[in-house]
Design a protein around this motif. Structure first.
Motif, PDB file in Angstrom:
ATOM      1  N   HIS A  11       0.832  -1.200   0.000  1.00 13.04           N
ATOM      2  CA  HIS A  11       0.000   0.000   0.000  1.00 13.04           C
ATOM      3  C   HIS A  11       0.873   1.259   0.000  1.00 13.04           C
ATOM      4  O   HIS A  11       0.597   2.219  -0.730  1.00 13.04           O
ATOM      5  CB  HIS A  11      -0.907  -0.004   1.230  1.00 13.04           C
ATOM      6  CG  HIS A  11      -1.721   1.250   1.382  1.00 13.04           C
ATOM      7  ND1 HIS A  11      -2.694   1.611   0.488  1.00 13.04           N
ATOM      8  CD2 HIS A  11      -1.677   2.237   2.321  1.00 13.04           C
ATOM      9  CE1 HIS A  11      -3.237   2.759   0.858  1.00 13.04           C
ATOM     10  NE2 HIS A  11      -2.631   3.158   1.966  1.00 13.04           N
ATOM     11  N   ALA A  49      -5.150  -1.570   7.467  1.00 13.04           N
ATOM     12  CA  ALA A  49      -5.785  -0.578   6.593  1.00 13.04           C
ATOM     13  C   ALA A  49      -4.858  -0.335   5.410  1.00 13.04           C
ATOM     14  O   ALA A  49      -3.807   0.287   5.548  1.00 13.04           O
ATOM     15  CB  ALA A  49      -6.043   0.721   7.344  1.00 13.04           C
ATOM     16  N   PRO A 104      -5.972   0.671   1.707  1.00 12.80           N
ATOM     17  CA  PRO A 104      -7.057   0.900   0.749  1.00 12.80           C
ATOM     18  C   PRO A 104      -6.707   0.649  -0.709  1.00 12.80           C
ATOM     19  O   PRO A 104      -7.613   0.495  -1.528  1.00 12.80           O
ATOM     20  CB  PRO A 104      -7.413   2.382   0.970  1.00 12.80           C
ATOM     21  CG  PRO A 104      -6.884   2.725   2.311  1.00 12.80           C
ATOM     22  CD  PRO A 104      -5.673   1.868   2.503  1.00 12.80           C
ATOM     23  N   ARG A 105      -5.427   0.618  -1.052  1.00 13.22           N
ATOM     24  CA  ARG A 105      -5.049   0.391  -2.446  1.00 13.22           C
ATOM     25  C   ARG A 105      -4.554  -1.028  -2.699  1.00 13.22           C
ATOM     26  O   ARG A 105      -3.911  -1.292  -3.718  1.00 13.22           O
ATOM     27  CB  ARG A 105      -3.994   1.413  -2.891  1.00 13.22           C
ATOM     28  CG  ARG A 105      -4.574   2.788  -3.075  1.00 13.22           C
ATOM     29  CD  ARG A 105      -3.712   3.727  -3.886  1.00 13.22           C
ATOM     30  NE  ARG A 105      -4.500   4.895  -4.275  1.00 13.22           N
ATOM     31  CZ  ARG A 105      -5.204   4.987  -5.398  1.00 13.22           C
ATOM     32  NH1 ARG A 105      -5.174   3.983  -6.264  1.00 13.22           N
ATOM     33  NH2 ARG A 105      -5.913   6.055  -5.673  1.00 13.22           N
ATOM     34  N   ARG A 123     -12.162  -9.669   4.165  1.00 15.02           N
ATOM     35  CA  ARG A 123     -11.765  -8.753   3.087  1.00 15.02           C
ATOM     36  C   ARG A 123     -10.860  -9.381   2.039  1.00 15.02           C
ATOM     37  O   ARG A 123     -10.180  -8.667   1.294  1.00 15.02           O
ATOM     38  CB  ARG A 123     -11.128  -7.474   3.651  1.00 15.02           C
ATOM     39  CG  ARG A 123     -12.022  -6.684   4.575  1.00 15.02           C
ATOM     40  CD  ARG A 123     -11.325  -5.452   5.132  1.00 15.02           C
ATOM     41  NE  ARG A 123     -10.216  -5.837   6.008  1.00 15.02           N
ATOM     42  CZ  ARG A 123      -9.302  -4.987   6.464  1.00 15.02           C
ATOM     43  NH1 ARG A 123      -9.343  -3.721   6.124  1.00 15.02           N
ATOM     44  NH2 ARG A 123      -8.334  -5.413   7.271  1.00 15.02           N
ATOM     45  N   MET A 180     -11.192  -4.356  -1.328  1.00 12.73           N
ATOM     46  CA  MET A 180      -9.999  -3.614  -0.962  1.00 12.73           C
ATOM     47  C   MET A 180      -9.809  -3.704   0.554  1.00 12.73           C
ATOM     48  O   MET A 180     -10.787  -3.827   1.310  1.00 12.73           O
ATOM     49  CB  MET A 180     -10.123  -2.146  -1.376  1.00 12.73           C
ATOM     50  CG  MET A 180     -10.493  -1.938  -2.839  1.00 12.73           C
ATOM     51  SD  MET A 180      -9.444  -2.828  -4.014  1.00 12.73           S
ATOM     52  CE  MET A 180      -7.866  -2.014  -3.756  1.00 12.73           C
ATOM     53  N   ASP A 225      -9.655  -1.873   2.969  1.00 13.89           N
ATOM     54  CA  ASP A 225      -9.972  -0.563   3.509  1.00 13.89           C
ATOM     55  C   ASP A 225     -10.717  -0.693   4.827  1.00 13.89           C
ATOM     56  O   ASP A 225     -11.097  -1.795   5.233  1.00 13.89           O
ATOM     57  CB  ASP A 225     -10.806   0.223   2.501  1.00 13.89           C
ATOM     58  CG  ASP A 225     -10.605   1.727   2.622  1.00 13.89           C
ATOM     59  OD1 ASP A 225     -10.032   2.162   3.640  1.00 13.89           O
ATOM     60  OD2 ASP A 225     -11.022   2.454   1.711  1.00 13.89           O
ATOM     61  N   THR A 226     -10.969   0.423   5.468  1.00 17.65           N
ATOM     62  CA  THR A 226     -11.595   0.439   6.785  1.00 17.65           C
ATOM     63  C   THR A 226     -13.121   0.489   6.664  1.00 17.65           C
ATOM     64  O   THR A 226     -13.657   0.912   5.631  1.00 17.65           O
ATOM     65  CB  THR A 226     -11.108   1.656   7.578  1.00 17.65           C
ATOM     66  OG1 THR A 226     -11.332   2.839   6.797  1.00 17.65           O
ATOM     67  CG2 THR A 226      -9.621   1.534   7.877  1.00 17.65           C
ATOM     68  N   SER A 229     -15.641   3.210   4.662  1.00 17.07           N
ATOM     69  CA  SER A 229     -14.935   3.887   3.575  1.00 17.07           C
ATOM     70  C   SER A 229     -15.742   3.814   2.274  1.00 17.07           C
ATOM     71  O   SER A 229     -16.554   2.906   2.073  1.00 17.07           O
ATOM     72  CB  SER A 229     -13.566   3.248   3.368  1.00 17.07           C
ATOM     73  OG  SER A 229     -12.971   3.716   2.172  1.00 17.07           O
ATOM     74  N   PHE A 273     -14.276   3.296  -0.571  1.00  9.19           N
ATOM     75  CA  PHE A 273     -13.504   2.509  -1.531  1.00  9.19           C
ATOM     76  C   PHE A 273     -13.232   1.089  -1.035  1.00  9.19           C
ATOM     77  O   PHE A 273     -12.104   0.602  -1.077  1.00  9.19           O
ATOM     78  CB  PHE A 273     -12.189   3.224  -1.845  1.00  9.19           C
ATOM     79  CG  PHE A 273     -12.386   4.607  -2.389  1.00  9.19           C
ATOM     80  CD1 PHE A 273     -12.845   4.800  -3.675  1.00  9.19           C
ATOM     81  CD2 PHE A 273     -12.141   5.721  -1.606  1.00  9.19           C
ATOM     82  CE1 PHE A 273     -13.040   6.074  -4.179  1.00  9.19           C
ATOM     83  CE2 PHE A 273     -12.336   6.999  -2.091  1.00  9.19           C
ATOM     84  CZ  PHE A 273     -12.797   7.179  -3.386  1.00  9.19           C
ATOM     85  N   ARG A 274     -14.268   0.414  -0.613  1.00  5.80           N
ATOM     86  CA  ARG A 274     -14.100  -0.951  -0.111  1.00  5.80           C
ATOM     87  C   ARG A 274     -14.194  -1.992  -1.220  1.00  5.80           C
ATOM     88  O   ARG A 274     -13.913  -3.164  -0.989  1.00  5.80           O
ATOM     89  CB  ARG A 274     -15.130  -1.249   0.980  1.00  5.80           C
ATOM     90  CG  ARG A 274     -14.998  -0.315   2.190  1.00  5.80           C
ATOM     91  CD  ARG A 274     -15.824  -0.791   3.349  1.00  5.80           C
ATOM     92  NE  ARG A 274     -15.285  -2.020   3.922  1.00  5.80           N
ATOM     93  CZ  ARG A 274     -15.888  -2.713   4.882  1.00  5.80           C
ATOM     94  NH1 ARG A 274     -17.042  -2.317   5.369  1.00  5.80           N
ATOM     95  NH2 ARG A 274     -15.342  -3.817   5.354  1.00  5.80           N
ATOM     96  N   LEU A 281     -12.926   2.386  -6.657  1.00  4.29           N
ATOM     97  CA  LEU A 281     -11.585   2.963  -6.720  1.00  4.29           C
ATOM     98  C   LEU A 281     -11.169   3.202  -8.166  1.00  4.29           C
ATOM     99  O   LEU A 281     -10.575   4.241  -8.497  1.00  4.29           O
ATOM    100  CB  LEU A 281     -10.577   2.034  -6.036  1.00  4.29           C
ATOM    101  CG  LEU A 281      -9.121   2.520  -6.023  1.00  4.29           C
ATOM    102  CD1 LEU A 281      -8.973   3.775  -5.186  1.00  4.29           C
ATOM    103  CD2 LEU A 281      -8.190   1.419  -5.513  1.00  4.29           C
TER     104      LEU A 281
END
Length: 369
Positions: free
Chosen positions: A119, A163, A165-166, A231, A251, A253-254, A257, A259-260, A265
């Motif tokens: 990430h 965490a 996200p990318r 996830r 993703m 991510d948290t 968010s 962008f999950r 994304l």
């Protein structure tokens, strides 16, 4: 007194296309041939010639990606020697000025720290080069002597509290799951706004054998559901419906968010890639000023890529939607923070997409007249 003069200037209105990197992925993994080199591949490439005849994880994932990627599939690949890391390979690709939408790292991770490093590398791309990319990572499939319960516990520990996200992570349950998903995301048959869950795209192709645990119990939907809750991105099946499909591209991510899932994304990244060169061309350009006419014309100018992304096509009575909804007039807001600094706020609205469908059936016992 004066002499007459005539000049004709070519005006560049920034209406040209931007080089597309969507669906173009960089694969990094151990391989016996062309080590350390950036290899361009497409559907015509002989993988034995380009990546070596012996089996390798890199060639396994690229083969699966090509099979699922459609007739326009293409990618980059960097075979690694044992002492080199994926970071070294990524640096090589960047030094040679290659651009790509995703980085596919074939070696399975065993800890969340490794995913965190991936990430950070993706964020570094944005900070240093202004390029947006996501990372596709993998974790190991079930090992000999393991029960499904033990496997789930080991996998959950990898993503717990992380965490990133990318980054998305794919358990290699069938041995080539990562490549299958990479191909499914890269196919030009569908939009980048489509989820890999899309059943109309068809079943996945070339998936490896169904794994079993120490007691011979095959992979179940319940196991995949638990991995999805943690996830991971996994395959799925439907009872009494042939074929193996995919779930969400999750993703790391948290909670809460935006962008999950990967498709959200990707559309925002694409919009950012299209808007950035337009902003660069406005640096020091007094056509962008605080007057009402300038603000209106530049909102229209910056909205051009959004309108292109929203364009739909109607064929045979069916509407094939664009990647986003048509932007409203307030989708772009320009805010001057000083005489020389401006902030642009852009709203990108994805279309609704059904992933949980329920039919309610009632019995009609009325008497027809």
């Amino acid at each position: 007194m004066a002499l007459g003069k005539v000049s004709v200037n070519n005006l560049n209105l920034s209406q040209g296309a931007v080089t597309e990197v969507e669906r173009y992925f960089l694969f990094i993994g151990a391989g016996p041939k062309s080590q350390g080199q950036v290899i361009a591949l497409n559907t015509d490439s002989d993988l034995d010639v380009m990546l070596g005849i012996p089996a390798s994880d890199l060639k396994t994932q690229v083969t699966a990606a090509r099979l699922n990627g459609g007739d326009r599939w293409a990618c980059l690949a960097i075979p690694l020697v044992a002492e080199k890391t994926w970071q070294d390979a990524l640096t090589t690709a960047l030094e040679q000025n290659y651009s790509f939408e995703a980085i596919v790292i074939c070696a399975p991770v065993s800890s969340g720290d490794e995913l965190g490093d991936m990430h950070e590398a993706a964020i570094g791309l944005s900070n240093t080069y202004g390029r947006r990319a996501f990372v596709m990572a993998s974790s190991a499939g079930i090992q000999a002597g393991m029960s499904w319960s033990q496997y789930l516990a080991a996998q959950k520990a990898i993503t717990e509290g992380l965490a990133a996200p990318r980054v998305l992570c794919v358990p290699q349950l069938h041995g080539n799951d990562l490549g299958v998903l990479a191909g499914r995301l890269a196919t030009a048959e569908v939009s980048i706004a489509d989820s890999p869950m899309r059943v109309a795209t068809g079943a996945v192709l070339g998936l490896g054998p169904v794994p079993v645990d120490a007691e011979g119990v095959p992979l179940t939907l319940a196991v995949r559901a638990e991995l999805d809750k943690s996830r991971f991105s996994v395959t799925q099946t439907y009872a009494d419906y042939e074929g193996v499909y995919w779930g969400d591209g999750n993703m790391l991510d948290t909670p809460g968010s935006d962008f999950r899932v990967i498709e959200y994304l990707r559309i925002v990244d694409k919009a950012a890639r299209r808007v950035r060169p337009l902003l660069i061309r406005r640096v020091g350009d007094r056509r962008l000023n605080s007057s009402a006419n300038s603000m209106a014309s530049n909102k229209t100018f910056l909205m051009t890529p959004l309108r292109a992304m929203a364009k739909s096509t109607t064929f045979a009575g069916q509407v094939f939607p664009g990647e986003i909804e048509t932007p409203a007039d307030d989708a772009i807001v320009l805010n001057w923070t000083s005489k020389t600094a401006i902030e642009v706020y852009i709203s990108v609205r994805p279309l609704n997409c059904p992933k949980d469908l329920t039919a309610n059936i009632a019995l009609d016992l009325s008497i027809a007249e």
